[in-house]
Design an enzyme around this catalytic site. Structure first.
Site, short mmCIF file in Angstrom:
data_model
loop_
_atom_site.label_atom_id
_atom_site.label_comp_id
_atom_site.label_asym_id
_atom_site.label_seq_id
_atom_site.Cartn_x
_atom_site.Cartn_y
_atom_site.Cartn_z
N GLU A 183 -108.50 -70.12 -66.45
CA GLU A 183 -107.43 -69.09 -66.44
C GLU A 183 -106.71 -69.08 -67.78
O GLU A 183 -106.13 -68.09 -68.17
CB GLU A 183 -106.36 -69.30 -65.36
CG GLU A 183 -106.75 -69.01 -63.95
CD GLU A 183 -105.60 -69.25 -62.97
OE1 GLU A 183 -104.47 -68.80 -63.22
OE2 GLU A 183 -105.85 -69.89 -61.94
N ASP B 242 -99.05 -75.70 -50.57
CA ASP B 242 -99.52 -76.95 -51.15
C ASP B 242 -98.30 -77.84 -51.37
O ASP B 242 -97.57 -77.72 -52.36
CB ASP B 242 -100.25 -76.65 -52.46
CG ASP B 242 -100.78 -77.90 -53.15
OD1 ASP B 242 -100.33 -79.02 -52.81
OD2 ASP B 242 -101.63 -77.76 -54.03
N HIS C 90 -104.26 -77.80 -53.23
CA HIS C 90 -105.05 -76.58 -53.10
C HIS C 90 -106.10 -76.46 -54.21
O HIS C 90 -107.04 -75.70 -54.09
CB HIS C 90 -104.15 -75.34 -53.07
CG HIS C 90 -103.63 -74.95 -54.41
ND1 HIS C 90 -102.66 -75.67 -55.08
CD2 HIS C 90 -103.96 -73.93 -55.24
CE1 HIS C 90 -102.42 -75.08 -56.23
NE2 HIS C 90 -103.18 -74.02 -56.36
N GLU D 174 -95.93 -73.95 -63.88
CA GLU D 174 -97.08 -74.48 -63.14
C GLU D 174 -98.24 -73.61 -63.58
O GLU D 174 -98.45 -72.54 -63.02
CB GLU D 174 -96.81 -74.41 -61.63
CG GLU D 174 -97.81 -75.22 -60.84
CD GLU D 174 -99.10 -74.46 -60.59
OE1 GLU D 174 -100.00 -74.50 -61.46
OE2 GLU D 174 -99.19 -73.83 -59.55
#
Ligand code: GJV
Length: 440
Positions: free
Chosen positions: A226, A124, A375, A217
Site C-alpha cells: 500500500e 482488531d 487482522h 496506523e
C-alpha cells in the site's frame, strides 16, 4: 489495513495457460498474430532459469499470458517468464500513464469510504488497544501538544488523544469520504474543541502550525504493501517540529522458515489422488495459481516455525527516506531447530512506539505468531517444492523488497536461500530464488 482492493483492474487471462514446450513451437511461427510486442518500463533481473532478465526500453515479444502476473516472453532469441507489470504496449505508453493513476487513489480511497475495512480495523483489539495504550501511557507528556493523526479513518486515535490526554490540538487527516462521518463522530463524542477533521490527502492539506507528534496506523501487509508510509514520511518532513515524535517510531519485518502442511495439502497434494484418480498434470497449474503470489491472511502455528524467527529489516521512522523505499534488502541466517518440511517463509511485522515520558516503557504492536492474532495475520511465501530439513541444518539468504516502478502501492518480494546440511542426509548445499509479486 490489509485487504482493500487494488487488483480490480488486473486483466485476468483465463483459459490461456500453455506449457513452455507448446510455446517453443509457437515461437517458430513468426506470423502468429497472438504474439504482441511490449516495451520494458524498468529493468528486471530474472531469478532461476525460467525467468528472463531485461533492461528498461527493451522490446519483448509476449507469446502467452498464463497468469496476470507472469507472462511468457522472448528477448533476442531467449525465452522465459517476465513480470507483466514491468511491461507496457508501445502505442499505449503515453496515453496509458495519464489514463490510469499509478497510485490507484480512486479505488484505494473509495474502499476506505465504506465501513467494511474500518470495521475490520476497529475490531482488531491488539491493533486498536496498542494505540490506545500508547496515548494513555503518555498522557502527561501529551498535555498542550499538537498532534497530527494521518489517515485517521473513523477518528479513533484522535478521539483517544482527546479523551485520554489534553493535547492543545489534534489534526485528524483523512482523504476518503469517511471524513464527513468522522466529523460527526468527533462532535457526537464532545471532542470538537480539540479535534479538527481535515478531509484531503495528507500530501496536499495545509495546517496552521507544525506538530509535536505524528501518529499514524500506516502498516500494510508485509509491512509496506500500500506504501501509505510514503505519505507519512512526506508529512513528517513538512509538518513535524524539530525534535517532534513519530508514532510508530520504528518498524521491523520478521521472517521464519516454516512448514505449511495443510495449505500444501489443500492446494497441491490434493491433485495426487482425488477420488482415486491421478490429477497430477494439474500440479504445475496449481503451483502457478496458488504459490506464485504470497498468501495473505496466513496464521503460522508456533510449532510450524522450523527455526527462531529473525528480523530481516528495521525501519527508523525518523531517518527513513522516501527513496529508500524503492529497494530494501535484508539478510537472514537460521539454524534449523527441528526436522521437518520446509514449505516456505512466513513474514510479519512489529512496530515500536517510543515513550515521551522519561524512563517510560516503549509500546510494541507485534503481529507475529507468538502474539495475539491481528487482522493483518501473517504472509506466507511458498517455495515451488517442499524440502526436507533436519535439526542442525542452516538456512541462510536474503530478502529483497522491490517497489513496483509503475504501480506505486505494489512491490515484489524476492527471496534467495541456501540450505547447508549438517547431517549429510540432505544431499548437498541447495539453493533457490523466488520472486513474489504483491500484487503487481
Ligand atoms: N492522506 C489522507 N488519508 C490517507 C492517506 C493519505 N495520504 N493514505 C491513507 N489514508 N494501515 N495501511 C487513509 C485511508 O483513507 C484510510 O482511511 C486510512 O488512512 C488507512 C489506515 C489503514 N491502512 C493501513
Amino acid at each position: 489495513m490489509k485487504s482493500f482492493n487494488l487488483c480490480r483492474t488486473d486483466k485476468q487471462t483465463v483459459g490461456e495457460s500453455k506449457q513452455p514446450s507448446d510455446m517453443q513451437t509457437e515461437r517458430e511461427d513468426e506470423d502468429d498474430a497472438s504474439v504482441e510486442e511490449y516495451v520494458a518500463l524498468s529493468s528486471f533481473t530474472g531469478s532461476g532459469s525460467d525467468q528472463l532478465s531485461f533492461s528498461r526500453g527493451d522490446r519483448l515479444r509476449v507469446h502467452a499470458k498464463p497468469s496476470s502476473e507472469w507472462w511468457w516472453a522472448e528477448l533476442r532469441g531467449v525465452i522465459g517468464y517476465v513480470p507483466a507489470s514491468y511491461l507496457r504496449q508501445e502505442e499505449e505508453e503515453e496515453e496509458d500513464t495519464s489514463l490510469e493513476d499509478p497510485w490507484q487513489d480512486e479505488e484505494y480511497f473509495g474502499s476506505y469510504g465504506t465501513l467494511r475495512l474500518h470495521l475490520e480495523m476497529l475490531s482488531d483489539k491488539s491493533r486498536t488497544e496498542a494505540y490506545r495504550h500508547v496515548i494513555l501511557s503518555n498522557s502527561a507528556s501529551l498535555r498542550n501538544k499538537v498532534v497530527i493523526d494521518l489517515g485517521c479513518g473513523t477518528g479513533i486515535i484522535s478521539l483517544f488523544c482527546a479523551q485520554l490526554a489534553q493535547p492543545s490540538e489534534v489534526y485528524a487527516v483523512e482523504a476518503s469520504s469517511m471524513a464527513e462521518y468522522t466529523r460527526q463522530l468527533v462532535k457526537q463524542n464532545g471532542c470538537e474543541e480539540v479535534v479538527t477533521v481535515l478531509q484531503g490527502r495528507a500530501e496536499e492539506i495545509e495546517l496552521p502550525e507544525q506538530v509535536d507528534v505524528l501518529v499514524s496506523e500506516w502498516m500494510g501487509n508485509c509491512l509496506l504493501f500500500e506504501f501509505m508510509v510514503e505519505s507519512v514520511l512526506l508529512a513528517r518532513d513538512r509538518w513535524l517540529k524539530e525534535g517532534g515524535v513519530m508514532w510508530p517510531s520504528s518498524a521491523a519485518l520478521t521472517l521464519v522458515p516454516c512448514q505449511a502442511n495443510s495449505y500444501y495439502a489443500e492446494k497441491m497434494a490434493f491433485w495426487e489422488q482425488p477420488y482415486g484418480l491421478d490429477f497430477t498434470p494439474l500440479q504445475p497449474l496449481a503451483q502457478q495459481e496458488f504459490f506464485t503470489k504470497p498468501k495473505f491472511s496466513h496464521l503460522v502455528e508456533p510449532d510450524d516455525c522450523l527455526a527462531t524467527p529473525c528480523d530481516v529489516l528495521c525501519l527508523d521512522m525518523y531517518t527513513l527516506q522516501v527513496k529508500d523505499l524503492e529497494e530494501i534488502k535484508g539478510q537472514f541466517h537460521y539454524c534449523v531447530e527441528k526436522s521437518g518440511v520446509f514449505h516456505g517463509f512466513t513474514a510479519w511485522f512489529t512496530v515500536h512506539f517510543e515513550s515521551l515520558e522519561t524512563g517510560g516503557a516503549t509500546v510494541e504492536l507485534n503481529t507475529g505468531p507468538f502474539s495475539e492474532p491481528t487482522h493483518w495475520k501473517q504472509t506466507l511465501f511458498m517455495l515451488d517444492r517442499p524440502l526436507s530439513v533436519y535439526t542442525g541444518d542452516s538456512i541462510s539468504g536474503s530478502i529483497l523488497l522491490c517497489r513496483n516502478p509503475v504501480w506505486r502501492r505494489h512491490m515484489t518480494v524476492t527471496l534467495h536461500w541456501s540450505i547447508n546440511s549438517s547431517t549429510g542426509e540432505t544431499d548437498k548445499c541447495q539453493v533457490g530464488t523466488k520472486s513474489f509479486p504483491m500484487w503487481r
